[in-house]
Design a protein around this motif. Sequence first.
Motif, PDB file in Angstrom:
ATOM      1  N   GLU A 459       0.826  -1.199   0.000  1.00 10.20           N
ATOM      2  CA  GLU A 459       0.000   0.000   0.000  1.00 10.20           C
ATOM      3  C   GLU A 459       0.858   1.246   0.000  1.00 10.20           C
ATOM      4  OE1 GLU A 459      -2.891   0.112   3.033  1.00 10.20           O
ATOM      5  OE2 GLU A 459      -3.909  -1.746   2.414  1.00 10.20           O
ATOM      6  N   ASN A 463       0.673   4.002  -2.672  1.00 10.79           N
ATOM      7  CA  ASN A 463       0.483   5.418  -2.340  1.00 10.79           C
ATOM      8  C   ASN A 463       1.613   6.263  -2.888  1.00 10.79           C
ATOM      9  OD1 ASN A 463      -1.879   4.866  -0.963  1.00 10.79           O
ATOM     10  ND2 ASN A 463      -0.852   4.611   1.004  1.00 10.79           N
ATOM     11  N   GLN A 464       2.843   5.716  -2.810  1.00 13.32           N
ATOM     12  CA  GLN A 464       3.975   6.449  -3.346  1.00 13.32           C
ATOM     13  C   GLN A 464       3.823   6.646  -4.855  1.00 13.32           C
ATOM     14  OE1 GLN A 464       7.721   4.541  -2.633  1.00 13.32           O
ATOM     15  NE2 GLN A 464       8.882   6.016  -3.834  1.00 13.32           N
ATOM     16  N   ARG A 466       1.044   6.600  -6.405  1.00 15.85           N
ATOM     17  CA  ARG A 466      -0.062   7.518  -6.599  1.00 15.85           C
ATOM     18  C   ARG A 466       0.392   8.957  -6.395  1.00 15.85           C
ATOM     19  NH1 ARG A 466      -3.557   4.101  -4.531  1.00 15.85           N
ATOM     20  NH2 ARG A 466      -3.145   4.784  -2.409  1.00 15.85           N
TER      21      ARG A 466
END
Length: 912
Positions: A459, A463-464, A466
């Motif tokens: 995740e 997220n990184q 993203r």
Amino acid sequence: MLQQPLSRRMLPLAYALVVMLATILGLTWFALQTQVTLAGFLNSESVWSKAQKQAVIALDAYAVTGSPADLAGFWQNYSILDSDRLARDEIASGNFDREVVDRAFVHGNVMPTAKPGMIFVLEHFSGAPYLRDALAAWRSSDAEIAQLASIAKELEHTHAAGASSAEQAAVQRGRIHALNDSIEPKANRFSLEIARGTTWMGHMLFIGVLSAACVAVLLWLDMARRTLASIRGSEERYRLLFDSAADAIVMVDEASGRILDVNRTASAWTGRSAGELVGDRFVHLFMQSMAGQQTGRAAANVLLGAKGRTRPVETQTSLVNWGSQPVRQAIIRDISERVAMERERRIAAEALASIAEGVIIADAGRQVISTNAAHAELTGFTSQALQGKRLDDTRRLPGGQPLPRSIWDSVAAGHNWMGEVVSLRSDGSSYPEHLSLSTIRDADGQVVYYVAVLTDIHEAKANQHRLEYLAQHDPLTGLANRAEFERHCAEAIAVAERERLAVVVLFIDLDAFKIVNDSYSHAIGDRLLVKVAERIRRQLSEGDVAGRIGGDEFTVLIPRLILREDARAVVNRLLASLSEPLLVDDYEIVLSASIGVAGYPLDGDNALALIANADAAMYAAKTEERNAFRFYTPMMHADTRRRLQLAAELRQALARNEFHLVFQPSVELRSGRIVAVEALLRWQHPERGEVLPAEFIPVAESLGLIRRIDEWVMQTTCAQIQAWDLAGVPPIRVAVNISARWFGHPAFVDGVSRNLQSRRLVPGRLLLEITESAMLRLGDDIERTMQTLHTLGIAVAIDDFGTGYSSMAYLKLPAVTCLKIDRSFVTGLPGDGNDAAITVAMLAMAKSLGLITIAEGIETEAQHEFLLRSGCIEGQGYLYSYPLRPEEVQRLLCPSQPSVPMRLKLVPPKRS
């Protein structure tokens, strides 16, 4: 406990005493045996001496009488002498037959008990003092005794032949007496030496036995001294060890359970002296019951100390005998550290089991020993499933390579390692993992365990990615943002420089997007931008990059072209695609775009220069034509720089009071009477002179200064109306242009009302002009604002009607009293049939709605006459008057400058 070691230590002393007594008894037995041997020697000497004398007497008697009895007596005694000689010589030979010697001793009447000793002495000690002389004297008599036997044989032969005579008998007796005289001193010497030897040996035996006994006693006494000293030292050392032991030791009477002895540690831990503890019951020392504790088995308990303090302990008891008394020895060990360590280990184990990160414990060979629950949840592998497997068997570097040896060498050297790996799950899938490796070492610094802490970063990486995507792309359209577009542009320029190619940047700006955005809603505008981005993407080829760098501003990068002009086909496709109607929700919206084109290497050698130059070209396209494109030329930047300079100077214009108002009269077409004026803003630049609104108003709107300018215009207009009133100018209506930004502001109505009240003006003196396009931007708030203005008595005119998205509903709004016909329709009158038809229609509609019509831009008498015939009420234009300064308006309305106000009269304007 004390007696048992003492008895063991006394055993050697007892053994030594036994050995000493045995030695003394042995010496005594040896002495007795020697005495028996000596007695045997004396007895044998006595028997030998007697037999020698009896043989001489018997032989002498036989010589006189010739009696066989005397001869038998001789031979009997002679056989004793001969047996003793035979035994002596046999033993002296060193190689003798013991049976022969034994029979000889029996025949010689030797004491049976003395035979072994005599044989031993004759065999081994024949050279001893006195015995040697005795044996020599004995041997020296052998010849005389043998002669006696010869004489006996001769006498026996004579008597047997009957030839014995007195003379022969006398001769023989003389020989016998002579031999006897020769034997007697030797026999006496033999007897004397035997007696002396016996005496000497008796003395030596006594001295030897006594000496041996004394030595044995002395040795035993020395051994006893050293043993007792050792026992005393052992007892002292034992007591020292007993008292200095780290553990508490308590001796308890098994029968009564009372304490017999304690060491110093027990006193220190309990806070009581040894005297206080001795006699107390052992169980009173502890908090918990000791029932059921087995001998030899350790049991945990709590030791009571002074002042209520307690100490966790472990007790272990053993049963021993203290003499004849059974005693229980209790060893009490302080386990405070162990309890604390166990508590810490338990806390650590619970923490290990509860933490969200997975943990693996592996041995020095990296073989997995245990894992926590989080690891099983992350990977699906239980501890049992990983037994026998190496820690790194299920992990690889992100590139797929095994973990290199350098990592383990670094960790073994004492460093921690942290990094990203790819970990395998039990179902065969994999996930990215953050792995931290460290070691646990023993006292010698050797690696005992490897500890791996792992975290699922799936995740986090998502997220990184993203965040990286958001940092590089526009969140609304998904196109590259400015920074990412500039990066792609710089890369394309580098490639083009190496390969001698061209790179083109397109700057796309949507025409009139702000009107659409404000008219419908920002949500509709956002969805419109998404559809525009999709259309732009569809027109691009592989390798082209689209970006959004502003509200309605897009950029396109076209790399690897031969010439800048090769981008013309893409630009035409974009213009055609963007001009097609767009369906957004239930609305069909038609847009157009202006595109600027700049290329490397002609128009710039870096990304910023190309984007800026394409922006300048786009502005030229929008200014000149719209729905078109322009290639960049250096002259375009001059216009851009002028706009930027104008924006900077516009910020200072208000502070420097560089703005002023002029007023253009509005006349009643039927009578030619001036019934109103329109306040027009002018900027008197200190260097450029007068700057028209068409040049600086768009800049002011883009900078957000338009509201402040509008407020200044409103304040100045109200002040001027008041000044005209005070000067006696006939009261006329004054129109003020209002921007959509200020008209839609919550404080707009209050601001207008406040200005009117501060100047004591009636609301009917003011007419607010707002363009039809501005009303469209206000959306649903327009009706509420209009109702408020109507309540206050302030009239509103719709300006430039028919030039935008005309909505008949606005004509019915409260406060709308006037309709202004734009100059674009008036210019073609009366010759242009279309303009004439539209104008007539608008005038008819306004008349039916009861609105006052005002035509703008009237410059000819023909326009004036057409509008008058068509029913237009008022008009403005250069036909009547140019915009005038306030004092010129005052002179126009009051040419004689009367001292008191007077009724408004007709002042016909000059016609050119």
